[in-house]
Design an enzyme around this catalytic site. Sequence first.
Site, PDB file in Angstrom:
ATOM      1  N   GLU A 297      51.738  63.092  27.793  1.00  0.00           N
ATOM      2  CA  GLU A 297      50.845  63.635  26.761  1.00  0.00           C
ATOM      3  C   GLU A 297      51.217  62.962  25.449  1.00  0.00           C
ATOM      4  OE1 GLU A 297      51.045  67.850  26.070  1.00  0.00           O
ATOM      5  OE2 GLU A 297      49.275  67.847  24.778  1.00  0.00           O
TER       6      GLU A 297
ATOM      7  N   TRP B  39      49.389  75.004  18.564  1.00  0.00           N
ATOM      8  CA  TRP B  39      48.822  73.673  18.773  1.00  0.00           C
ATOM      9  C   TRP B  39      47.340  73.585  18.429  1.00  0.00           C
ATOM     10  CZ3 TRP B  39      52.285  76.119  21.991  1.00  0.00           C
ATOM     11  CH2 TRP B  39      53.535  75.513  22.107  1.00  0.00           C
TER      12      TRP B  39
ATOM     13  N   HIS C  27      48.347  78.162  28.172  1.00  0.00           N
ATOM     14  CA  HIS C  27      49.653  78.648  27.688  1.00  0.00           C
ATOM     15  C   HIS C  27      49.467  80.072  27.190  1.00  0.00           C
ATOM     16  CE1 HIS C  27      51.795  74.729  27.833  1.00  0.00           C
ATOM     17  NE2 HIS C  27      50.539  74.286  27.770  1.00  0.00           N
TER      18      HIS C  27
ATOM     19  N   HIS D 178      44.817  75.015  33.330  1.00  0.00           N
ATOM     20  CA  HIS D 178      45.911  74.647  32.411  1.00  0.00           C
ATOM     21  C   HIS D 178      45.833  75.473  31.132  1.00  0.00           C
ATOM     22  CE1 HIS D 178      48.974  71.628  30.986  1.00  0.00           C
ATOM     23  NE2 HIS D 178      48.702  72.315  29.874  1.00  0.00           N
TER      24      HIS D 178
ATOM     25  N   ASP E  30      43.979  74.712  27.874  1.00  0.00           N
ATOM     26  CA  ASP E  30      45.296  74.434  27.289  1.00  0.00           C
ATOM     27  C   ASP E  30      45.705  75.466  26.236  1.00  0.00           C
ATOM     28  OD1 ASP E  30      47.732  73.166  27.016  1.00  0.00           O
ATOM     29  OD2 ASP E  30      46.959  71.398  25.977  1.00  0.00           O
TER      30      ASP E  30
END
Length: 432
Positions: free
Chosen positions: A213, A315, A59, A57, A309
């Site tokens: 989430e 983030w 990005h 997972h 992530d």
Amino acid sequence: MLDILIKQVHLPDGPKLVDVAISGEKIAEIAPTIEADAQEVIDGSGCLLAPPFVDPHFHMDATLSLGQPRLNNSGTLLEGIALWGELKPLLTPEAVIERALRYCDLAVSQGLLSIRTHVDVSTAPLVGVEALIDVRKQVAPYIDLQLVAFPQDGLYRAAGTEENLLRALDLGVDVVGGIPHFERTMADGARSVTRLAEIAAERGLQLDLHCDESDDPMSRHVETLAYEATRLGLGDRVVASHVTAMHSYDNYYATKLIPLIAESGMHVVPNPLINITLQGRSDTYPKRRGLTRVPELRAAGVNVAFGQDCTMDPWYSLGSADMLEVAHMGVHAVPMTSREAMAWAFQSVTLNGAKSMGLPDPTLRKGGPANMVLLQARDPIEAVRLKATRLAVIRSGKVISRTPPRIATLDLSGRPDNVNPADYAPVQHTKS
Ligand code: FE2
């Protein structure tokens, strides 16, 4: 003659020292002692030789963009999404490719050779999609890169998103993504799960949703996802990512839900670094940790794999493609500190990640592909504890990255002068 002979290493599943022989792109032999000539002999010195790390997972379209065009002041998921919305119109294919390739270099140095990345398909033109398809091709010799068509702003929040998602799949994106908890209503969220599952079923693709989430105990889209995975026979082609709301569910509801997840055959991918920092932001005290119910999911037989992530993006300001750091945070944040659970945390960022991505079992075995990482630690728990140095990373029988061992030279009168962090623990193995 062998290409590489690695002498005297521990494998993740046992205390015995072995030699590992590599010929061409395959593991030719694993045995207590191998006497043969080799182009290169690597002295394993009792270190751990493991399958490469897997990140199920990530990005990659946003990675290494920290500060562009500004920082996330609140530290929340929602400000991160808003900030990404400000950055998107400024993206160029060249910039996305450059950042992604730099991240892939870092990943290789960390022994991370399989990555599933979400790529935003909310808005046209599909800059990130086209850039990451190019990156996938460039890194194919050393990284298995899977792309997920991810409607970051919600499938139904903006007109045209479904068309963009379908076009991304037509261009060759591998997996169908979604974000039901970010749709306008719970009903829209449930509808998006059904629609996305049907797209995956029609196209014979995998499905990986950012699911619940949030801290909201009423965010229950994972229930719909389990239902659709079962109804459409998608089974282990489905991943529920994050599922942080499960930490806030009523215990009775969790005891009903977890068997449904197990029955569906889908995987669960929590992301400890991000979950511990983004969740619980509107709590006063006590603050929730944000991790889903890992021990209970494991006990029910669900495959759970930790993901990274984010790394230096809207983030999350930290991160370093280090899946041992991810496992280390998982151990703390769940928390799960038995010897068995800490050894499992290592497995979650190797074997379990591969399983969740639909990749072949990467366990090191005779005749299998020569993909592996030599760690400055003697067993999986020590690797997690030390976030061990990756002494050598091998892909298809070639050493593609080397890092010197971490050994400090002290300058203290009357004390031993060398400190190797791996010298400070008794050898402990998974069965202890
Ligand atoms: Fe994510």
